[in-house]
Design a protein around this motif. Sequence first.
Motif, PDB file in Angstrom:
ATOM      1  N   SER A  10      17.481 -89.173 -60.596  1.00 26.15           N
ATOM      2  CA  SER A  10      16.374 -89.270 -61.539  1.00 26.15           C
ATOM      3  C   SER A  10      16.190 -90.725 -61.937  1.00 26.15           C
ATOM      4  O   SER A  10      17.121 -91.525 -61.841  1.00 26.15           O
ATOM      5  CB  SER A  10      16.634 -88.403 -62.772  1.00 26.15           C
ATOM      6  N   ARG A  67      16.234 -80.776 -61.262  1.00 24.68           N
ATOM      7  CA  ARG A  67      16.659 -81.342 -62.548  1.00 24.68           C
ATOM      8  C   ARG A  67      17.829 -80.531 -63.130  1.00 24.68           C
ATOM      9  O   ARG A  67      18.811 -81.070 -63.608  1.00 24.68           O
ATOM     10  CB  ARG A  67      15.493 -81.383 -63.526  1.00 24.68           C
ATOM     11  N   HIS A  70      20.953 -81.278 -61.184  1.00 24.20           N
ATOM     12  CA  HIS A  70      21.386 -82.638 -61.510  1.00 24.20           C
ATOM     13  C   HIS A  70      22.073 -82.667 -62.880  1.00 24.20           C
ATOM     14  O   HIS A  70      23.123 -83.280 -63.046  1.00 24.20           O
ATOM     15  CB  HIS A  70      20.160 -83.548 -61.480  1.00 24.20           C
ATOM     16  N   ILE A  81      18.125 -87.742 -67.413  1.00 27.81           N
ATOM     17  CA  ILE A  81      17.730 -86.645 -66.532  1.00 27.81           C
ATOM     18  C   ILE A  81      16.574 -85.829 -67.100  1.00 27.81           C
ATOM     19  O   ILE A  81      15.706 -85.380 -66.364  1.00 27.81           O
ATOM     20  CB  ILE A  81      18.946 -85.723 -66.264  1.00 27.81           C
ATOM     21  N   ILE A  86      10.838 -88.910 -67.147  1.00 26.77           N
ATOM     22  CA  ILE A  86      11.902 -88.920 -66.153  1.00 26.77           C
ATOM     23  C   ILE A  86      11.435 -88.223 -64.879  1.00 26.77           C
ATOM     24  O   ILE A  86      11.107 -87.032 -64.886  1.00 26.77           O
ATOM     25  CB  ILE A  86      13.190 -88.237 -66.672  1.00 26.77           C
ATOM     26  N   ILE A  88      12.069 -86.935 -60.922  1.00 25.78           N
ATOM     27  CA  ILE A  88      13.141 -86.430 -60.081  1.00 25.78           C
ATOM     28  C   ILE A  88      12.907 -86.928 -58.656  1.00 25.78           C
ATOM     29  O   ILE A  88      11.799 -86.861 -58.129  1.00 25.78           O
ATOM     30  CB  ILE A  88      13.199 -84.884 -60.120  1.00 25.78           C
TER      31      ILE A  88
END
Length: 116
Positions: A10, A67, A70, A81, A86, A88
């Motif tokens: 990210s 996401r 992650h 994140i 943000i 991805i």
Amino acid sequence: LHSMEIIVMSTNRKTKKYDILEKQSGVSLLVHDFSEGDSRELTGEYSITLNGNCSLIHDVELAERYRAAHLRNNPDYPQFIVGDDIAILRVDVHSARICNINDQVIRWNVNNISKS
């Protein structure tokens, strides 16, 4: 994601990195296994340069799936994140250069492995 053989990352959309990734997809990532503190799992023997293609994930459903994965793997860093700004990223690795502490190099390429 282990089952998909990709790297999910990210980045903030308000960065130079994001601006560059909108224009080009080729990336190199440097990873290593240098130990931190009392970690006994890492040997400090290898540095690996991964080469691949990076995609900005615009599909909302897919981005949220990535996401979530992650965030599960990096629960101490939600500030990097989760958030409106943000983005991805998905990196499909196609080759690598693996170097040990004796400067011995192994080259790996996705086209040279057998799929089972």
